[in-house]
Design an enzyme around this catalytic site. Structure first.
Site, mmCIF file in Angstrom:
data_model
loop_
_atom_site.group_PDB
_atom_site.id
_atom_site.type_symbol
_atom_site.label_atom_id
_atom_site.label_comp_id
_atom_site.label_asym_id
_atom_site.label_seq_id
_atom_site.Cartn_x
_atom_site.Cartn_y
_atom_site.Cartn_z
ATOM 1 N N ILE A 18 -60.376 123.174 42.891
ATOM 2 C CA ILE A 18 -61.127 123.092 44.145
ATOM 3 C C ILE A 18 -61.405 124.486 44.705
ATOM 4 O O ILE A 18 -62.491 124.757 45.249
ATOM 5 C CB ILE A 18 -60.336 122.239 45.168
ATOM 6 C CG1 ILE A 18 -60.240 120.778 44.673
ATOM 7 C CG2 ILE A 18 -60.975 122.301 46.551
ATOM 8 C CD1 ILE A 18 -59.225 119.926 45.432
ATOM 9 N N ASP A 64 -48.487 136.347 44.964
ATOM 10 C CA ASP A 64 -47.676 135.135 44.782
ATOM 11 C C ASP A 64 -47.397 134.538 46.153
ATOM 12 O O ASP A 64 -46.609 135.084 46.934
ATOM 13 C CB ASP A 64 -46.365 135.482 44.068
ATOM 14 C CG ASP A 64 -45.469 134.256 43.944
ATOM 15 O OD1 ASP A 64 -45.917 133.126 44.271
ATOM 16 O OD2 ASP A 64 -44.307 134.420 43.515
ATOM 17 N N ASN A 92 -56.493 127.345 50.294
ATOM 18 C CA ASN A 92 -56.562 126.207 49.370
ATOM 19 C C ASN A 92 -55.394 126.162 48.389
ATOM 20 O O ASN A 92 -55.020 125.076 47.934
ATOM 21 C CB ASN A 92 -57.893 126.307 48.613
ATOM 22 C CG ASN A 92 -57.880 125.558 47.297
ATOM 23 O OD1 ASN A 92 -58.114 124.355 47.252
ATOM 24 N ND2 ASN A 92 -57.590 126.259 46.195
ATOM 25 N N SER A 141 -55.662 119.755 53.176
ATOM 26 C CA SER A 141 -54.675 118.694 53.331
ATOM 27 C C SER A 141 -54.785 117.769 52.118
ATOM 28 O O SER A 141 -55.141 118.205 51.017
ATOM 29 C CB SER A 141 -54.949 117.956 54.645
ATOM 30 O OG SER A 141 -54.059 116.884 54.806
ATOM 31 N N SER A 142 -54.512 116.486 52.305
ATOM 32 C CA SER A 142 -54.582 115.534 51.191
ATOM 33 C C SER A 142 -54.580 114.116 51.731
ATOM 34 O O SER A 142 -53.978 113.838 52.777
ATOM 35 C CB SER A 142 -53.370 115.714 50.274
ATOM 36 O OG SER A 142 -53.306 114.668 49.325
ATOM 37 N N TYR A 155 -44.312 116.444 48.656
ATOM 38 C CA TYR A 155 -45.669 117.014 48.670
ATOM 39 C C TYR A 155 -46.454 116.454 49.860
ATOM 40 O O TYR A 155 -47.119 117.211 50.599
ATOM 41 C CB TYR A 155 -46.378 116.688 47.358
ATOM 42 C CG TYR A 155 -47.864 117.010 47.362
ATOM 43 C CD1 TYR A 155 -48.317 118.311 47.171
ATOM 44 C CD2 TYR A 155 -48.818 115.998 47.540
ATOM 45 C CE1 TYR A 155 -49.679 118.608 47.179
ATOM 46 C CE2 TYR A 155 -50.178 116.286 47.547
ATOM 47 C CZ TYR A 155 -50.603 117.592 47.367
ATOM 48 O OH TYR A 155 -51.949 117.874 47.388
ATOM 49 N N LYS A 159 -48.481 118.251 53.358
ATOM 50 C CA LYS A 159 -49.864 118.077 53.809
ATOM 51 C C LYS A 159 -49.903 117.485 55.225
ATOM 52 O O LYS A 159 -50.829 117.755 55.994
ATOM 53 C CB LYS A 159 -50.629 117.218 52.807
ATOM 54 C CG LYS A 159 -50.741 117.874 51.422
ATOM 55 C CD LYS A 159 -51.400 119.257 51.504
ATOM 56 C CE LYS A 159 -51.622 119.889 50.150
ATOM 57 N NZ LYS A 159 -52.321 121.186 50.225
ATOM 58 N N VAL A 188 -58.748 114.315 42.768
ATOM 59 C CA VAL A 188 -59.830 115.159 42.249
ATOM 60 C C VAL A 188 -59.449 115.581 40.828
ATOM 61 O O VAL A 188 -58.288 115.934 40.578
ATOM 62 C CB VAL A 188 -60.011 116.420 43.124
ATOM 63 C CG1 VAL A 188 -61.250 117.201 42.690
ATOM 64 C CG2 VAL A 188 -60.105 116.053 44.604
ATOM 65 N N THR A 190 -58.693 117.835 38.573
ATOM 66 C CA THR A 190 -58.309 119.246 38.386
ATOM 67 C C THR A 190 -57.014 119.258 37.580
ATOM 68 O O THR A 190 -56.441 118.201 37.279
ATOM 69 C CB THR A 190 -58.033 119.941 39.734
ATOM 70 O OG1 THR A 190 -56.871 119.343 40.313
ATOM 71 C CG2 THR A 190 -59.197 119.826 40.692
HETATM 72 N N1 LIG Z 1 -56.472 117.734 42.796
HETATM 73 C C1 LIG Z 1 -56.228 116.809 43.680
HETATM 74 O O1 LIG Z 1 -56.251 115.599 43.351
HETATM 75 C C2 LIG Z 1 -55.934 117.152 45.106
HETATM 76 C C3 LIG Z 1 -55.924 116.129 46.060
HETATM 77 C C4 LIG Z 1 -55.655 116.424 47.389
HETATM 78 C C5 LIG Z 1 -55.397 117.738 47.763
HETATM 79 N N2 LIG Z 1 -55.395 118.719 46.814
HETATM 80 C C6 LIG Z 1 -55.109 120.089 47.271
HETATM 81 O O2 LIG Z 1 -56.202 120.932 46.932
HETATM 82 C C7 LIG Z 1 -55.740 122.268 46.726
HETATM 83 C C8 LIG Z 1 -56.238 122.774 45.377
HETATM 84 O O3 LIG Z 1 -55.765 121.896 44.376
HETATM 85 P P1 LIG Z 1 -56.343 121.871 42.885
HETATM 86 O O4 LIG Z 1 -56.306 120.472 42.448
HETATM 87 O O5 LIG Z 1 -57.590 122.648 42.805
HETATM 88 O O6 LIG Z 1 -55.137 122.647 42.144
HETATM 89 P P2 LIG Z 1 -55.071 123.460 40.775
HETATM 90 O O7 LIG Z 1 -56.242 123.216 39.920
HETATM 91 O O8 LIG Z 1 -53.702 123.206 40.254
HETATM 92 O O9 LIG Z 1 -55.160 124.993 41.295
HETATM 93 C C9 LIG Z 1 -54.165 125.485 42.139
HETATM 94 C C10 LIG Z 1 -54.539 126.873 42.608
HETATM 95 O O10 LIG Z 1 -53.503 127.342 43.487
HETATM 96 C C11 LIG Z 1 -53.016 128.589 43.039
HETATM 97 N N3 LIG Z 1 -51.564 128.708 43.257
HETATM 98 C C12 LIG Z 1 -50.616 127.787 43.008
HETATM 99 N N4 LIG Z 1 -49.400 128.297 43.280
HETATM 100 C C13 LIG Z 1 -49.598 129.564 43.707
HETATM 101 C C14 LIG Z 1 -48.732 130.622 44.127
HETATM 102 N N5 LIG Z 1 -47.399 130.485 44.156
HETATM 103 N N6 LIG Z 1 -49.284 131.800 44.492
HETATM 104 C C15 LIG Z 1 -50.626 131.963 44.459
HETATM 105 N N7 LIG Z 1 -51.489 131.021 44.057
HETATM 106 C C16 LIG Z 1 -50.977 129.837 43.691
HETATM 107 C C17 LIG Z 1 -53.315 128.621 41.545
HETATM 108 O O11 LIG Z 1 -53.434 129.985 41.145
HETATM 109 P P3 LIG Z 1 -52.999 130.524 39.671
HETATM 110 O O12 LIG Z 1 -53.421 129.496 38.684
HETATM 111 O O13 LIG Z 1 -53.718 131.812 39.563
HETATM 112 O O14 LIG Z 1 -51.523 130.711 39.724
HETATM 113 C C18 LIG Z 1 -54.636 127.867 41.458
HETATM 114 O O15 LIG Z 1 -55.705 128.744 41.684
HETATM 115 C C19 LIG Z 1 -54.220 122.208 46.840
HETATM 116 O O16 LIG Z 1 -53.834 122.607 48.132
HETATM 117 C C20 LIG Z 1 -53.912 120.737 46.622
HETATM 118 O O17 LIG Z 1 -52.701 120.354 47.209
HETATM 119 C C21 LIG Z 1 -55.667 118.460 45.500
#
Ligand SMILES: NC(=O)c1ccc[n+]([C@@H]2O[C@H](COP(=O)([O-])OP(=O)(O)OC[C@H]3O[C@@H](n4cnc5c(N)ncnc54)[C@H](OP(=O)(O)O)[C@@H]3O)[C@@H](O)[C@H]2O)c1
Length: 248
Positions: A18, A64, A92, A141-142, A155, A159, A188, A190
């Protein structure tokens, strides 16, 4: 959408998912984007290269956000690049872990809260001096904060905390003209929700939603870009559900 030309934006966790889609969407609208990452340097540099190839401005920044001083380090890098003016902050970056109550460890709990709650809190704090009249902060959020989906109690609580922070930040910063909102995505496709790419995960996801397809990162990024833009100038303190009609 109103052009974001001349605006500066930071998107955390923009190497993938995202965050990546949000960085690209903001850049398409004309913003200069700081593409933050934790570990995935190559992926973040690829996002920067894609933006530059289309004529946009972007730089990668690493920190980090699980470390106590991660947000402080990131804010210092951001200020070194954009100077005294940040127009858009998309906090994000996040981590998730499925675990029943009995199997949730203190380490997992602390890591979830460190990355998902502590980091956005202190990032906003550290960037306050360069947020200004008409800056927009978007937190992520979520659906899990509002409905029981999967087995994600810790988790989901992170949120819930984000939804609470949105209101407190918006109330505190409104007089300065800074808006603060959140998006609450459903499932989503991802890396975080890789189960949605399996047949059973897809069926589970479609069973939650009124729309019968699995969301892609762009579906969320466009809502984030809207909240980041002046088109949403009268919205603050809100969490917008961007979940294809999940759990209606
Ligand atoms: N996917 C879903 O179904 C969903 C649903 C509701 C909400 N969300 C929320 O949407 C947001 C993005 O999720 P996503 O699905 O896109 O996740 P993702 O594909 O797993 O990507 C997570 C991102 O966060 C970064 N990250 C994680 N831990 C970190 C740390 N300790 N320090 C710095 N960067 C860190 C990662 O960076 P690196 O890879 O460079 O470490 C990556 O760019 C999150 O807040 C998640 O909770 C996701």
């Amino acid at each position: 959408m109103t052009s974001l030309k001349g605006k500066t934006a930071l998107v955390t966790g923009a190497s993938r998912g995202i965050g990546r889609a949000s960085a690209l969407a903001l850049a398409r609208s004309g913003a200069q984007v700081l593409v933050h990452y934790g570990q995935a340097a190559k992926e973040a540099e690829a996002v920067v290269a894609e933006i530059r190839k289309s004529g946009g401005r972007a730089d990668a920044v690493a920190a980090d956000l699980g470390a106590p001083d991660g947000p402080h380090q990131l804010a210092r890098q951001v200020r070194a690049i954009v100077g005294d003016r940040l127009d858009i902050l998309v906090a994000n970056a996040g981590v998730s872990k499925a675990a029943v109550i009995e199997e949730t460890t203190v380490e997992d709990f602390d890591r979830l809260f460190a990355v998902n709650v502590r980091a956005p809190f202190f990032l906003v704090q550290q960037l306050l001096p360069i947020l200004h009249e008409a800056s927009s902060v978007v937190l992520v959020s979520s659906l899990a904060a509002h409905a029981v989906v999967g087995t994600l109690p810790a988790y989901a609580a992170t949120k819930g905390a984000i939804d609470t922070l949105v209101k407190h930040f918006a109330a505190a910063l409104g007089a300065r003209g800074v808006r603060v909102n959140a998006v609450a995505p459903g499932v989503v496709a991802t890396d975080m929700s890789s189960f949605a790419k399996t047949d059973s995960g897809r069926d589970y996801t479609l069973g939650l939603q009124t729309f019968k397809r699995v969301a892609q990162p762009d579906d969320i990024a466009d809502a984030i870009a809207f909240l980041a833009s002046p088109d949403s100038r009268w919205i603050t303190g809100d969490t917008i559900h961007v979940d294809g009609g999940s759990k209606l």
